[in-house]
Motif scaffolding. Structure first.
Motif, mmCIF file in Angstrom:
data_model
loop_
_atom_site.group_PDB
_atom_site.id
_atom_site.type_symbol
_atom_site.label_atom_id
_atom_site.label_comp_id
_atom_site.label_asym_id
_atom_site.label_seq_id
_atom_site.Cartn_x
_atom_site.Cartn_y
_atom_site.Cartn_z
ATOM 1 N N VAL A 181 46.849 38.574 44.830
ATOM 2 C CA VAL A 181 45.818 38.149 45.764
ATOM 3 C C VAL A 181 45.915 36.642 46.018
ATOM 4 O O VAL A 181 46.198 35.855 45.115
ATOM 5 C CB VAL A 181 44.417 38.498 45.217
ATOM 6 C CG1 VAL A 181 44.094 37.733 43.942
ATOM 7 C CG2 VAL A 181 43.361 38.234 46.280
ATOM 8 N N HIS A 182 45.728 36.278 47.271
ATOM 9 C CA HIS A 182 45.776 34.854 47.641
ATOM 10 C C HIS A 182 44.740 34.586 48.725
ATOM 11 O O HIS A 182 44.678 35.331 49.711
ATOM 12 C CB HIS A 182 47.182 34.486 48.140
ATOM 13 C CG HIS A 182 47.294 33.026 48.502
ATOM 14 N ND1 HIS A 182 47.469 32.053 47.543
ATOM 15 C CD2 HIS A 182 47.242 32.398 49.713
ATOM 16 C CE1 HIS A 182 47.526 30.877 48.149
ATOM 17 N NE2 HIS A 182 47.407 31.063 49.465
ATOM 18 N N PRO A 183 43.878 33.549 48.563
ATOM 19 C CA PRO A 183 43.848 32.672 47.386
ATOM 20 C C PRO A 183 43.132 33.354 46.224
ATOM 21 O O PRO A 183 42.248 34.185 46.424
ATOM 22 C CB PRO A 183 43.062 31.474 47.897
ATOM 23 C CG PRO A 183 42.138 32.057 48.924
ATOM 24 C CD PRO A 183 42.918 33.156 49.593
ATOM 25 N N GLN A 184 43.502 32.972 45.031
ATOM 26 C CA GLN A 184 42.894 33.553 43.839
ATOM 27 C C GLN A 184 41.542 32.890 43.570
ATOM 28 O O GLN A 184 41.393 31.689 43.779
ATOM 29 C CB GLN A 184 43.812 33.375 42.637
ATOM 30 C CG GLN A 184 43.427 34.258 41.452
ATOM 31 C CD GLN A 184 44.390 34.100 40.291
ATOM 32 O OE1 GLN A 184 44.645 32.980 39.872
ATOM 33 N NE2 GLN A 184 44.895 35.222 39.776
ATOM 34 N N PRO A 185 40.545 33.680 43.115
ATOM 35 C CA PRO A 185 39.243 33.075 42.793
ATOM 36 C C PRO A 185 39.394 31.982 41.745
ATOM 37 O O PRO A 185 40.290 32.020 40.893
ATOM 38 C CB PRO A 185 38.440 34.256 42.257
ATOM 39 C CG PRO A 185 39.108 35.460 42.824
ATOM 40 C CD PRO A 185 40.559 35.128 42.911
ATOM 41 N N THR A 186 38.481 31.019 41.816
ATOM 42 C CA THR A 186 38.554 29.870 40.901
ATOM 43 C C THR A 186 37.606 29.984 39.711
ATOM 44 O O THR A 186 37.691 29.182 38.787
ATOM 45 C CB THR A 186 38.221 28.576 41.666
ATOM 46 O OG1 THR A 186 36.917 28.701 42.246
ATOM 47 C CG2 THR A 186 39.250 28.325 42.758
#
Length: 497
Positions: A101-106
Motif C-alpha cells: 500500500v502507498h502511501p503507508q499510514p504513519t
C-alpha cells in the motif's frame, strides 16, 4: 524508536507475512487494495448502515448498534492503544512492490483500526439482526485480511484490533439490550351463543369514529342482516346510547363499532348486563380489536357465527376530580392503557411523524422532542413521591418492554403493566435522551418496570391529566387502578392470531 513487539510474536508475524507474500499476483490484489481503502475512516460501514437504516424495525436498530460499536472500537484503538503500543509497520521488502500500500499510514501499526471497526460493526449488527450480521461478516473479514495483504499491518495487529472490535460490540450490547421474545398469543376459551347472520346481536356504532362513512352502517347490515344497529350521533351521550343497545329486548350479545374509548364504554355495559362483546374494528384506533383477534369484520363475523369467544381481564379506574374537600368520583373501565405525564404529548408527536419515518424511528424522534422541551411532573405513586416524565399502565403485559409498548399477546394474565420514567436521578434529562439514543430505555436507571394488581396515584403540586384508552381527562387529583379478573367475555375466532 518504535518496537517490533515480543520476539515470538514478531517471528510469527514475519512467517505469516512471508506466506502472504508468496501468493501469486492477480486481480485479487486490486480488490483487496480497494476494499481496504473503502473502509478508511469508516466510510464503508457508514454506507452499509445508511442502506440498512432504510428498513424499519430490527434491521434499522442493527445498523445503529453497529455504528455505535464501531465508534467505540475506533476511539479505543486510535486514542488509547496506538499511543500505548507504538509499533513499526511492515517494510516494502516484506511484500511484492505491486501489492504494498502507498502511501503507508504513519500511525502505530498496533493495533489495526480497520480490523477493530470491521469486527465491531459486523458483530454489533449481528447481535440485533443475525441475517444482516451474516451478510456483513464476510466483508468485515475481507477488510481485516486486506490490511495484511496490502502490507498496512502485521497479522498480530489485525488479531488484536479484531479482539478490540469484538469487545466493543459486547460492551455496547449492554447499552442496547436484546429485546426478549414476545410470548405466543394465548386466550382462555369459552363458548358463547352463536349469532347466525347477527341474530340476537345489538350493535352500537359511533359515527364520530375516524373511519366512519355513510356506507359503514350499510356494510354492517349486509354482514349482520338480523342484527339491530344503534347509531351514535354527535349530540348523543355515548354511554346512554350504548346502554340502550345493551338493554334492547332480545339482545344476546353486544356489538360495538368505534375507537378504543367507545369499546371501553361498551365493555362496561357488557359486563353490567352479562353479555358477550363483539368488537368490530373501527374508529381512529382500535387496539383491543387487534389484540382480541378481530382486526377486521371478516374475523368478527366468523367468531360470531360459530360462538367462539374468550375471557379478558378489565381494569377499573377510580378517579377523583375537583376540590380536595369535595371531590367528584368517576369510575372508568380500562381495556388497554392509561397514561399520566408527557406520554400523550409523545404519542401525538409520534403519530405526526409516523407516516414519514415509520413507527420505530418516529418514536425515537418524538421522545427527543418531548423530553428536550418539556418538564417532569410530581406524583405520589403508592405513597412514594416521584418526579416523572411518564407513567404508563397497561391492562396486561405489553411488548416490547421499553418506552414504546405495542402488542399484548395475553388478555387475562391478571396484572397491570406499570412503567415509570422518573426524573429523580441526577442529570435526568441527559440520561433520558441518552437512553433513547442508544436504545437502552428498558435498562436505564430512570426506567422502572413493574407489575401490580393495584396502583394509586395522587397529584403532587398540581392536578394531573389522565388518559384512559386514548380519552384524556384533566383536573385529576387522584386515581386508583385495580383489576376484575376474567370479567369480560368477547368473541374471538379460535384459529385467529
Amino acid at each position: 524508536m518504535l518496537h517490533r513487539g515480543p520476539g515470538w510474536i514478531a517471528a510469527l508475524d514475519r512467517t505469516l507475512m512471508r506466506t502472504v507474500s508468496g501468493f501469486p499476483g492477480g486481480h485479487h490484489d486490486t480488490f483487496f487494495r480497494r476494499l481496504s481503502a473503502s473502509a478508511n475512516k469508516g466510510k464503508l460501514w457508514f454506507g452499509v448502515a445508511a442502506v440498512a437504516a432504510a428498513i424499519p424495525g430490527r434491521t434499522r436498530r442493527a445498523a445503529l448498534h453497529g455504528l455505535l460499536a464501531q465508534g467505540v472500537a475506533s476511539a479505543v484503538t486510535n486514542l488509547v492503544f496506538k499511543t500505548l503500543l507504538p509499533r513499526a509497520r511492515p517494510l516494502p521488502e516484506h511484500l511484492p512492490v505491486f501489492r504494498f500500500v502507498h502511501p503507508q499510514p504513519t500511525s502505530s501499526s498496533m493495533p489495526s483500526g480497520h480490523s477493530a471497526s470491521a469486527v465491531a460493526f459486523a458483530l454489533g449488527t449481528g447481535m440485533v439482526q443475525p441475517v444482516l450480521g451474516a451478510v456483513v461478516a464476510p466483508v468485515a473479514a475481507g477488510v481485516a485480511y486486506s490490511r495484511v495483504h496490502t502490507g498496512a499491518h502485521w497479522p498480530s495487529d489485525v488479531l488484536f484490533g479484531s479482539a478490540i472490535g469484538a469487545g466493543a460490540a459486547l460492551v455496547t450490547r449492554k447499552w442496547w439490550p436484546v429485546r426478549p421474545p414476545m410470548p405466543p398469543t394465548s386466550r382462555r376459551r369459552v363458548q358463547e351463543a352463536p349469532l347466525p347472520q347477527g341474530e340476537g346481536l345489538s350493535i352500537a356504532v359511533n359515527t364520530l369514529g375516524g373511519s366512519f362513512t355513510e356506507e359503514t352502517a350499510a356494510a354492517l347490515k349486509e354482514v349482520f342482516p338480523l342484527a339491530h344497529i344503534t347509531l351514535i350521533a354527535l349530540e348523543d351521550d355515548v354511554a346512554q346510547r350504548v346502554e340502550e343497545a345493551a338493554t334492547r329486548p332480545g339482545t344476546r350479545a353486544l356489538g360495538v363499532w368505534g375507537g378504543d374509548g367507545t369499546v371501553g364504554t361498551a365493555a362496561a355495559a357488557a359486563i353490567d348486563h352479562d353479555l358477550p362483546l363483539l368488537v368490530l374494528a373501527g374508529g381512529t384506533l382500535n387496539h383491543f380489536a387487534r389484540d382480541a383477534g378481530t382486526p377486521s369484520v371478516v374475523e368478527a363475523v366468523a367468531a360470531a357465527e360459530r360462538g367462539e369467544a374468550a375471557l379478558a381481564d378489565v381494569g377499573v379506574v377510580a378517579v377523583e376530580r375537583g376540590l380536595a374537600d369535595d371531590p367528584e368520583q368517576v369510575e372508568l373501565t380500562m381495556l388497554n392503557t392509561a397514561s399520566i405525564g408527557l406520554y400523550p404529548n409523545l404519542v401525538r408527536r409520534r403519530e405526526q411523524l409516523q407516516p414519514a419515518l415509520g413507527k420505530p424511528l418516529a418514536g425515537v424522534v418524538a421522545m427527543f422532542r418531548t423530553f428536550a422541551v418539556e418538564k417532569p411532573i410530581t406524583l405520589i405513586v403508592n405513597g412514594v413521591r416521584h418526579r416523572l416524565w411518564i407513567m404508563y399502565l397497561g391492562r396486561g403485559r405489553y411488548f416490547p418492554r421499553d418506552h414504546a409498548p405495542l402488542f399484548r399477546p395475553v388478555l387475562d394474565d391478571g396484572v397491570l403493566d406499570v412503567r415509570m420514567m422518573t426524573a429523580d436521578e441526577s442529570f435526568a434529562r441527559l440520561r433520558m435522551l441518552w437512553s433513547v439514543l442508544t436504545g437502552t430505555v428498558a435498562t436505564s436507571r430512570i426506567t422502572h418496570l413493574t407489575e401490580a394488581t393495584r396502583v394509586r396515584v395522587e397529584c403532587g403540586t398540581a392536578p394531573m391529566v389522565l388518559a384512559v384508552d386514548g380519552e384524556a381527562m384533566p383536573g385529576v387529583r387522584a386515581v386508583e387502578f385495580t383489576l376484575k379478573s376474567a370479567a369480560l367475555r368477547y368473541y374471538s375466532p379460535a384459529d385467529g392470531n
